[in-house]
Design a protein around this motif. Structure first.
Motif, PDB file in Angstrom:
ATOM      1  N   LEU A  93      47.092  46.986  42.471  1.00 18.87           N
ATOM      2  CA  LEU A  93      47.612  48.037  41.592  1.00 18.87           C
ATOM      3  C   LEU A  93      49.125  48.214  41.696  1.00 18.87           C
ATOM      4  N   ASP A  94      49.734  47.608  42.709  1.00 21.09           N
ATOM      5  CA  ASP A  94      51.180  47.741  42.900  1.00 21.09           C
ATOM      6  C   ASP A  94      51.866  46.421  42.548  1.00 21.09           C
ATOM      7  N   ARG A  95      51.886  46.078  41.278  1.00 15.97           N
ATOM      8  CA  ARG A  95      52.422  44.790  40.826  1.00 15.97           C
ATOM      9  C   ARG A  95      53.921  44.672  41.056  1.00 15.97           C
ATOM     10  N   LYS A  96      54.646  45.794  41.043  1.00 13.26           N
ATOM     11  CA  LYS A  96      56.092  45.739  41.188  1.00 13.26           C
ATOM     12  C   LYS A  96      56.514  45.168  42.536  1.00 13.26           C
ATOM     13  N   ARG A  97      55.688  45.335  43.530  1.00 12.23           N
ATOM     14  CA  ARG A  97      56.032  44.867  44.874  1.00 12.23           C
ATOM     15  C   ARG A  97      55.320  43.568  45.230  1.00 12.23           C
ATOM     16  N   SER A  98      54.811  42.853  44.224  1.00 11.22           N
ATOM     17  CA  SER A  98      54.053  41.634  44.505  1.00 11.22           C
ATOM     18  C   SER A  98      54.676  40.422  43.823  1.00 11.22           C
ATOM     19  N   SER A  99      54.385  39.256  44.377  1.00 12.31           N
ATOM     20  CA  SER A  99      54.825  37.994  43.793  1.00 12.31           C
ATOM     21  C   SER A  99      53.636  37.314  43.133  1.00 12.31           C
ATOM     22  N   THR A 100      53.912  36.275  42.356  1.00  9.20           N
ATOM     23  CA  THR A 100      52.831  35.545  41.708  1.00  9.20           C
ATOM     24  C   THR A 100      51.864  34.980  42.738  1.00  9.20           C
ATOM     25  N   LYS A 101      52.407  34.362  43.790  1.00 10.98           N
ATOM     26  CA  LYS A 101      51.568  33.794  44.827  1.00 10.98           C
ATOM     27  C   LYS A 101      50.803  34.881  45.580  1.00 10.98           C
ATOM     28  N   GLY A 102      51.481  35.998  45.799  1.00 12.20           N
ATOM     29  CA  GLY A 102      50.824  37.108  46.476  1.00 12.20           C
ATOM     30  C   GLY A 102      49.673  37.668  45.664  1.00 12.20           C
ATOM     31  N   ARG A 103      49.841  37.790  44.340  1.00  9.19           N
ATOM     32  CA  ARG A 103      48.762  38.299  43.486  1.00  9.19           C
ATOM     33  C   ARG A 103      47.588  37.331  43.465  1.00  9.19           C
ATOM     34  N   GLU A 104      47.892  36.041  43.410  1.00  6.85           N
ATOM     35  CA  GLU A 104      46.818  35.051  43.423  1.00  6.85           C
ATOM     36  C   GLU A 104      45.982  35.166  44.696  1.00  6.85           C
ATOM     37  N   SER A 105      46.655  35.253  45.838  1.00  6.96           N
ATOM     38  CA  SER A 105      45.940  35.364  47.111  1.00  6.96           C
ATOM     39  C   SER A 105      45.156  36.667  47.191  1.00  6.96           C
ATOM     40  N   CYS A 106      45.751  37.738  46.698  1.00  8.20           N
ATOM     41  CA  CYS A 106      45.090  39.038  46.726  1.00  8.20           C
ATOM     42  C   CYS A 106      43.856  39.053  45.818  1.00  8.20           C
ATOM     43  N   LEU A 107      43.976  38.469  44.645  1.00  7.90           N
ATOM     44  CA  LEU A 107      42.836  38.381  43.731  1.00  7.90           C
ATOM     45  C   LEU A 107      41.705  37.560  44.339  1.00  7.90           C
ATOM     46  N   SER A 108      42.055  36.467  44.997  1.00  2.00           N
ATOM     47  CA  SER A 108      41.043  35.632  45.648  1.00  2.00           C
ATOM     48  C   SER A 108      40.346  36.393  46.767  1.00  2.00           C
ATOM     49  N   ALA A 109      41.122  37.149  47.541  1.00  2.00           N
ATOM     50  CA  ALA A 109      40.548  37.936  48.627  1.00  2.00           C
ATOM     51  C   ALA A 109      39.634  39.029  48.093  1.00  2.00           C
ATOM     52  N   TYR A 110      40.079  39.710  47.050  1.00  2.00           N
ATOM     53  CA  TYR A 110      39.276  40.750  46.403  1.00  2.00           C
ATOM     54  C   TYR A 110      37.954  40.174  45.901  1.00  2.00           C
ATOM     55  N   THR A 111      38.030  39.034  45.235  1.00  2.00           N
ATOM     56  CA  THR A 111      36.832  38.394  44.691  1.00  2.00           C
ATOM     57  C   THR A 111      35.882  37.982  45.803  1.00  2.00           C
ATOM     58  N   HIS A 112      36.434  37.442  46.871  1.00  2.00           N
ATOM     59  CA  HIS A 112      35.598  37.001  47.991  1.00  2.00           C
ATOM     60  C   HIS A 112      34.815  38.180  48.585  1.00  2.00           C
ATOM     61  N   ILE A 113      35.467  39.312  48.743  1.00  2.00           N
ATOM     62  CA  ILE A 113      34.806  40.467  49.348  1.00  2.00           C
ATOM     63  C   ILE A 113      33.680  40.987  48.458  1.00  2.00           C
ATOM     64  N   ILE A 114      33.937  41.169  47.168  1.00  2.00           N
ATOM     65  CA  ILE A 114      32.893  41.737  46.307  1.00  2.00           C
ATOM     66  C   ILE A 114      31.836  40.694  45.944  1.00  2.00           C
ATOM     67  N   ARG A 115      32.112  39.428  46.192  1.00  2.00           N
ATOM     68  CA  ARG A 115      31.077  38.411  46.025  1.00  2.00           C
ATOM     69  C   ARG A 115      30.030  38.540  47.140  1.00  2.00           C
ATOM     70  N   HIS A 116      30.477  38.848  48.336  1.00  2.00           N
ATOM     71  CA  HIS A 116      29.576  38.866  49.492  1.00  2.00           C
ATOM     72  C   HIS A 116      29.119  40.254  49.894  1.00  2.00           C
ATOM     73  N   HIS A 117      29.630  41.285  49.220  1.00  2.00           N
ATOM     74  CA  HIS A 117      29.215  42.659  49.514  1.00  2.00           C
ATOM     75  C   HIS A 117      29.064  43.412  48.204  1.00  2.00           C
ATOM     76  N   TYR A 118      28.043  44.248  48.105  1.00  2.00           N
ATOM     77  CA  TYR A 118      27.884  45.078  46.918  1.00  2.00           C
ATOM     78  C   TYR A 118      28.762  46.307  47.085  1.00  2.00           C
ATOM     79  N   ALA A 119      29.784  46.412  46.249  1.00  2.00           N
ATOM     80  CA  ALA A 119      30.842  47.406  46.461  1.00  2.00           C
ATOM     81  C   ALA A 119      31.082  48.272  45.236  1.00  2.00           C
ATOM     82  N   GLU A 120      30.041  48.644  44.515  1.00  2.00           N
ATOM     83  CA  GLU A 120      30.220  49.408  43.284  1.00  2.00           C
ATOM     84  C   GLU A 120      30.963  50.724  43.532  1.00  2.00           C
ATOM     85  N   GLU A 121      30.612  51.428  44.592  1.00  2.00           N
ATOM     86  CA  GLU A 121      31.220  52.735  44.831  1.00  2.00           C
ATOM     87  C   GLU A 121      32.733  52.638  44.992  1.00  2.00           C
ATOM     88  N   ILE A 122      33.184  51.631  45.736  1.00  6.37           N
ATOM     89  CA  ILE A 122      34.620  51.470  45.963  1.00  6.37           C
ATOM     90  C   ILE A 122      35.320  50.988  44.699  1.00  6.37           C
TER      91      ILE A 122
END
Length: 449
Positions: A93-122
């Motif tokens: 949510l804080d794109r101003k302080r992120s780089s392209t590579k940083g967003r890619e890594s963050c998106l991958s990490a986010y996807t990995h977590i919600i792939r292996h855990h059911y996280a609807e509430e969060i």
């Protein structure tokens, strides 16, 4: 559940191991203080993803069993992964302080977590802002890796919540990037995302039919309609997506005739994956016709203007053919798939049905020989998925299409989502299940084979 399939039916504290630290979600505790990952760490991310997303059927079965069997003594407890997920969302949510590579890594990490855990509430707590942030990465188009990671993140976000507002917000962007991108991987991921957004994110029946027309145009044009001419992986992806969408609709009368013609032509493709996907969709259409014809309340059964006998002869000839350009593994896969389709067309069965016969009882356990005369049964359905102590039989082509799509999107996280996620449970609600003994654990907590 508020997805399209429901609408249609209604209308009708532990230490972190080295393995855990290597995962995409282990980017550090602070969402902003860490620098963008190095090229080396991105290699780890892609390796981990490929292990999950390119599974064979048997490997996927093992993965599903192991992922649940290991859940009691895994690498991290709920507080740990939930905290990491909140950090990743805050970073997205804080794109101003992120780089392209940083967003890619963050998106991958986010996807990995919600792939292996059911996280609807969060996820649901900041869903509006989160979807907007992911859309920006999809629309930017400046970096292939970021766009690809964003599309995957969107797909998993849709599956992780029960919101019916996704379709209106994201479908047009996904279709645009599918048509305009020159990258094969982005087109494939966008096609998958479009199908899941439509069926699970608030799309109407008309929207589903429009998507099927779009996918069929890709198949008929061999990919040229989206600037992917003669691209087998893209065509194969469109075939799989068409099957997934069709599997959730009750009436295929409008789409069936044109689709059947296109899929039959693709049986002669030089790519095995295209042939297999086309054959599966042919079987799915005939299955739908049988079901409508057998339905007591169906006044006008689906009438296919197609010579089934000639189709079976054609597929039989393709099964017998062997090409030196096709590997032994691919030939085996093609033959098994086409034989399954032929059995389905001939006997009116689902995928993986074996007509081979075996003795119904074991004479060695007692009784006279005459007690067992003529008591033989067909082996029947052989394709099953084992999730913890649940055995699921894949006995229809529509169920097979849904499982294939969920396997592709969720990988090894399918087991967790099936047990906890109402969206996934609803998609697989037609499956015949039985409870079996729980898998035993061997060394390291892994399920014993």
């Amino acid at each position: 559940m508020r997805d399209l399939r429901k609408k249609i039916l209604m209308e009708s504290g532990k230490t972190v191991s080295r393995k855990a630290r290597s995962r995409p979600d282990s980017l550090g505790a602070s969402p902003f203080g860490s620098p963008a990952p190095s090229r080396g760490s991105s290699t780890v991310n892609s390796r981990y993803a490929s292990e999950e997303e390119d599974l064979t059927e048997s490997e996927c079965d093992d993965s599903l069993t192991n992922s649940v069997a290991n859940s009691d003594d895994g690498d991290e407890n709920e507080a740990t992964w939930a905290e990491k997920l909140r950090d990743r969302i805050a970073e997205l949510l804080d794109r101003k302080r992120s780089s392209t590579k940083g967003r890619e890594s963050c998106l991958s990490a986010y996807t990995h977590i919600i792939r292996h855990h059911y996280a609807e509430e969060i996820v649901d707590a900041q869903l509006n802002e989160l979807v907007s942030a992911i859309l920006k990465s999809i629309r930017a188009g400046d970096n292939t890796d970021e766009t690809l990671a964003a599309i995957k993140a969107m797909t998993l976000t849709v599956l992780s919540t029960e919101s019916d507002n996704f379709y209106d917000r994201v479908y047009s962007s996904l279709k645009g990037v599918c048509e305009d991108s020159g990258e094969e991987s982005i087109k494939i991921e966008a096609i998958e995302a479009m199908s899941i957004v439509t069926m699970c994110g608030g799309g109407s029946v008309t929207a589903a039919e429009d998507l099927m027309d779009f996918l069929l145009e890709i198949v008929e044009s061999d990919g040229h309609s989206i600037q992917a001419g003669d691209n087998a992986p893209v065509v194969s992806s469109a075939l799989a997506a068409w099957g997934f969408v069709a599997s959730n609709l009750e009436d295929l009368q409008v789409q069936s005739e044109q689709a059947l013609e296109a899929f039959t032509e693709q049986l002669d493709s030089t790519d095995v994956d295209v042939q297999v996907a086309a054959g599966s969709n042919v079987a799915l259409i005939f299955e739908a016709a049988r079901e409508q014809q057998e339905g007591e309340e169906q006044e006008e059964p689906l009438n296919l203007q197609y010579d089934q006998h000639k189709l079976m002869q054609r597929m039989t000839a393709l099964v017998r053919e062997s090409s030196k350009s096709v590997s032994k593994k691919d030939r085996k896969h093609l033959h098994a798939s086409f034989n399954s389709v032929l059995t389905s067309l001939e006997h009116g069965k689902g995928p993986g049905y074996s007509t081979a016969r075996r003795m119904a009882s074991n004479p060695h356990t007692g009784g006279s020989k005459t007690d067992f005369d003529d008591e033989y049964r067909e082996y029947g359905y052989r394709e099953k998925i084992r999730i913890h102590n649940i055995s699921m039989t894949i006995d229809t082509w529509s169920l097979s299409a849904r499982i294939q799509m969920l396997r592709s999107a969720l990988g090894g996280g399918l087991a967790t989502h099936y047990m906890e996620n109402p969206v996934v449970k609803e998609l697989l609600s037609s499956a015949q299940v039985e409870f079996v003994s729980a898998p035993k654990k061997g060394r390291g907590g892994k399920a014993a084979r």
